[in-house]
Design an enzyme around this catalytic site. Structure first.
Site, PDB file in Angstrom:
ATOM      1  CE  LYS A  29       5.087   6.978  -9.432  1.00 50.92           C
ATOM      2  NZ  LYS A  29       6.276   7.775  -9.094  1.00 50.92           N
ATOM      3  CD  GLU A  86       1.645   8.796 -25.478  1.00 49.52           C
ATOM      4  OE1 GLU A  86       2.554   8.572 -26.293  1.00 49.52           O
ATOM      5  OE2 GLU A  86       0.487   9.092 -25.811  1.00 49.52           O
ATOM      6  CB  CYS A 126       9.788  10.220 -25.424  1.00 47.59           C
ATOM      7  SG  CYS A 126       8.617  11.579 -25.512  1.00 47.59           S
ATOM      8  CD  GLU A 153      14.042   6.255 -24.902  1.00 50.90           C
ATOM      9  OE1 GLU A 153      13.804   5.497 -23.951  1.00 50.90           O
ATOM     10  OE2 GLU A 153      13.239   7.113 -25.299  1.00 50.90           O
TER      11      GLU A 153
HETATM   12  P1  NAD Z   1      10.320   5.351 -15.918  1.00 49.87           P
HETATM   13  O1  NAD Z   1       9.575   4.322 -16.684  1.00 49.87           O
HETATM   14  O2  NAD Z   1      11.518   4.942 -15.144  1.00 49.87           O
HETATM   15  O3  NAD Z   1       9.336   6.055 -14.870  1.00 49.87           O
HETATM   16  C1  NAD Z   1       8.119   6.686 -15.276  1.00 49.87           C
HETATM   17  C2  NAD Z   1       7.175   6.738 -14.081  1.00 49.87           C
HETATM   18  O4  NAD Z   1       6.811   5.414 -13.705  1.00 49.87           O
HETATM   19  C3  NAD Z   1       7.777   7.385 -12.837  1.00 49.87           C
HETATM   20  O5  NAD Z   1       6.776   8.136 -12.176  1.00 49.87           O
HETATM   21  C4  NAD Z   1       8.178   6.173 -12.019  1.00 49.87           C
HETATM   22  O6  NAD Z   1       8.247   6.457 -10.641  1.00 49.87           O
HETATM   23  C5  NAD Z   1       7.034   5.234 -12.326  1.00 49.87           C
HETATM   24  N1  NAD Z   1       7.303   3.807 -12.051  1.00 49.87           N
HETATM   25  C6  NAD Z   1       8.506   3.200 -11.899  1.00 49.87           C
HETATM   26  N2  NAD Z   1       8.339   1.890 -11.626  1.00 49.87           N
HETATM   27  C7  NAD Z   1       6.997   1.664 -11.623  1.00 49.87           C
HETATM   28  C8  NAD Z   1       6.188   0.509 -11.432  1.00 49.87           C
HETATM   29  N3  NAD Z   1       6.711  -0.686 -11.180  1.00 49.87           N
HETATM   30  N4  NAD Z   1       4.835   0.641 -11.515  1.00 49.87           N
HETATM   31  C9  NAD Z   1       4.287   1.831 -11.794  1.00 49.87           C
HETATM   32  N5  NAD Z   1       5.002   2.966 -11.978  1.00 49.87           N
HETATM   33  C10 NAD Z   1       6.337   2.879 -11.907  1.00 49.87           C
HETATM   34  O7  NAD Z   1      10.671   6.508 -16.952  1.00 49.87           O
HETATM   35  P2  NAD Z   1      11.570   7.792 -16.652  1.00 49.87           P
HETATM   36  O8  NAD Z   1      12.972   7.338 -16.414  1.00 49.87           O
HETATM   37  O9  NAD Z   1      10.903   8.646 -15.624  1.00 49.87           O
HETATM   38  O10 NAD Z   1      11.433   8.563 -18.036  1.00 49.87           O
HETATM   39  C11 NAD Z   1      12.205   8.212 -19.163  1.00 49.87           C
HETATM   40  C12 NAD Z   1      11.426   7.364 -20.141  1.00 49.87           C
HETATM   41  O11 NAD Z   1      10.159   7.957 -20.408  1.00 49.87           O
HETATM   42  C13 NAD Z   1      12.107   7.239 -21.486  1.00 49.87           C
HETATM   43  O12 NAD Z   1      12.055   5.915 -21.932  1.00 49.87           O
HETATM   44  C14 NAD Z   1      11.251   8.127 -22.385  1.00 49.87           C
HETATM   45  O13 NAD Z   1      11.292   7.795 -23.753  1.00 49.87           O
HETATM   46  C15 NAD Z   1       9.909   7.954 -21.808  1.00 49.87           C
HETATM   47  N6  NAD Z   1       9.049   9.065 -22.167  1.00 49.87           N
HETATM   48  C16 NAD Z   1       8.070   8.860 -23.096  1.00 49.87           C
HETATM   49  C17 NAD Z   1       7.272   9.915 -23.484  1.00 49.87           C
HETATM   50  C18 NAD Z   1       6.192   9.735 -24.519  1.00 49.87           C
HETATM   51  O14 NAD Z   1       5.313  10.556 -24.568  1.00 49.87           O
HETATM   52  N7  NAD Z   1       6.231   8.696 -25.323  1.00 49.87           N
HETATM   53  C19 NAD Z   1       7.440  11.184 -22.924  1.00 49.87           C
HETATM   54  C20 NAD Z   1       8.441  11.345 -21.977  1.00 49.87           C
HETATM   55  C21 NAD Z   1       9.227  10.272 -21.601  1.00 49.87           C
END
Ligand code: NAD
Ligand code: MN
Length: 476
Positions: free
Chosen positions: A174, A249, A283, A380
């Protein structure tokens, strides 16, 4: 290759059962450019059930050589389609085209690495009793849900799907609502490369509906998530009901530590991109800088000069280093942090404004005099903002580094070997680099300590995370 517009399920394109779609907006132009199916819970059920059938019906028992051959074929086709994929990535999130190309090739390389790993992923024999034989098997789990964010859509999709498939699982992927195109294209490319229908299903759709339905589906055995700490926590809670495996992650607030004995000029020139690359939506962004006081002023001057040279603009141009932010709301959230910094009396050494009138652009911003309790120091920001602070004492600086709830990445600049070893042992973080800003190597484990996550992507560690260990004892 055409822009994908539907869900990729069972080896073919399908509209969402509800008929729903969402419009994608090009962050560089603010114009809508595509309409993509938005899946709901009913699509999740169908996709997971058929993925489960594909697992039982052959993928789990396929000879390793055959599985490897298909994964290598996927990597080859990804390279053939690299230009298309890079363009999709650029259009949907505003990523500069040269970064997008590099990341697509990284994704292809990930498939190659795990294709090569299939036949080298082994159990053990263990001496437990005289005569008998004790051995372990590494078995696939079943259907894995891979939920990925919008900041590195393609490489993160690849580094979850490839090891999960290599270990014999089927995958429901997804992508984030803002960035479905490259994940959907991966579904089609994998199918064209010979991956049987149902083995990799790709469902674009809103996190709240699709994500929740996936995480709570009884046939999902593991959820591999990359995204925010907030959603990661929710996923872990939901997964607890069925003791589903999770790897998470999550966010970060990574330190960049510069000692006066380092080649600090080189550090100052290279460090802006360690936080501003991908317009700070990373991240691993080194968003807190600790610089030893004797070189602080000179360091800041060089760092600011290097920041002001960064090319912020049109992501279609090869020389562009920073594109727009992904969305109006992501930029608004970063601008709230900047407003807080102003209120707290921080110094803006450069940046803080919008460099272009069209597109969700934001200038790379360097903050000084940020209080240790200010939001910009603790949280962050996920945008092009860095806070730089001087330090006098190594131990005290390290206490402040480790006071963060996060522990994902970080850099240490020093030419003193003992100090490099001591400091890298002490920083509570899953990934560190000394005299460099690298965080990600396909062959090495990647992941966080503390609120930055659980489990590891990449390397053989990821493959272990997509398998169960079975121990068998056979009496003589
Ligand atoms: P997000 O948590 O908003 O969304 C991530 C994914 O989860 C998306 O596909 C989203 O649609 C889905 N999602 C949202 N609500 C959900 C739910 N209730 N249940 C299941 N899935 C759900 O994150 P974002 O805004 O897409 O990305 C930014 C964040 O990602 C930042 O905090 C960043 O640090 C983190 N990030 C971490 C890494 C790592 O490897 N540690 C890498 C990239 C990004
Ligand atoms: Mn989000």
């Amino acid at each position: 290759m055409k822009l994908p517009s539907q869900l990729f399920v069972d080896g073919a394109w399908h509209a969402a059962k509800s008929g729903r779609t969402t419009h994608l907006i090009n962050p560089a132009t603010e114009q809508p450019f595509a309409e993509v199916a938005a899946a709901g819970a009913e699509d999740v059920n169908a996709a997971v059930e058929s993925a489960h059938r594909a697992w039982e019906g052959g993928w789990r028992d396929l000879a390793p050589g055959k599985r490897a051959e298909i994964l290598f074929a996927i990597a080859r086709l990804l390279r053939d389609y690299a230009e298309h994929l890079a363009e999709f990535e650029m259009l949907q999130i505003g990523k500069p085209i040269s970064d997008a190309r590099d990341e697509v090739l990284l994704g292809a390389r990930v498939f190659e690495y795990y294709a090569g790993a299939v036949g080298k992923f082994c159990g053990q024999t263990i001496p437990v009793a005289r005569g008998g034989l004790d051995y372990t098997l590494r078995q696939s789990m079943g259907v894995v849900a891979a939920i990925v964010p919008w900041n590195f859509p393609f490489p993160i999709a690849a580094w979850k799907a490839a090891p999960a498939l290599a270990a014999g699982n089927c995958v429901v992927l997804k992508p984030a609502s803002l960035s479905p195109l490259t994940a959907l294209a991966l579904g089609q490319i994998a199918h064209a490369a010979g991956l049987p229908p149902g083995v990799l299903q790709v469902l674009s759709g809103p996190g709240a509906a699709v994500g929740d339905a996936l995480v709570t589906h009884p046939l999902i055995r593991k959820v591999s998530f990359t995204g925010s700490t907030e959603i990661g926590r929710r996923i872990m809670e939901l997964a607890a009901r069925d003791i589903k495996r999770v790897s998470l992650e999550l966010g970060g607030k990574s330190p960049n530590i510069v000692f006066a004995d380092a080649d600090w000029q080189r550090a100052a020139e290279s460090s802006p991109m360690s936080v501003f690359a991908n317009t700070g939506q990373d991240c691993c962004a080194r968003s807190r800088m600790f610089v030893e006081r004797s070189v602080y002023a000179a360091f800041v001057e060089k760092f600011v000069a290097a920041t002001q040279k960064l090319i912020v603009g049109d992501p279609t141009k090869a020389e562009t280093q920073l594109g727009p932010m992904v969305s109006a709301s992501q930029r608004a959230s970063v601008e709230e942090y900047l407003a807080d910094a102003r209120k707290q009396g921080s110094t803006f050494a450069t940046g803080g404004g919008r460099p272009h009138s069209k597109g969700f652009y934001l200038e790379p911003t360097v903050l000084l005099d940020v209080g240790k309790n200010d939001r910009c120091w603790r949280e962050e920001i996920f945008g092009p903002v860095v806070a730089i602070t001087p330090f006098d004492d190594e131990a005290e600086m390290l206490r402040e580094v480790n006071a963060s709830p996060y522990g994902l990445s970080g850099s240490i600049w020093t030419n003193n070997l003992s100090r490099a070893l001591r400091v890298s042992r002490t920083v509570q973080s899953g990934v560190l680099s000394v005299n460099s800003h690298s965080s990600v190597h396909v062959e090495a484990p990647f992941g966080g300590f503390k609120a930055s996550g659980l489990g590891r992507d990449l390397g053989m560690a990821a493959m272990e995370g997509y398998s169960e260990v079975k121990n068998v004892y056979v009496a003589e």
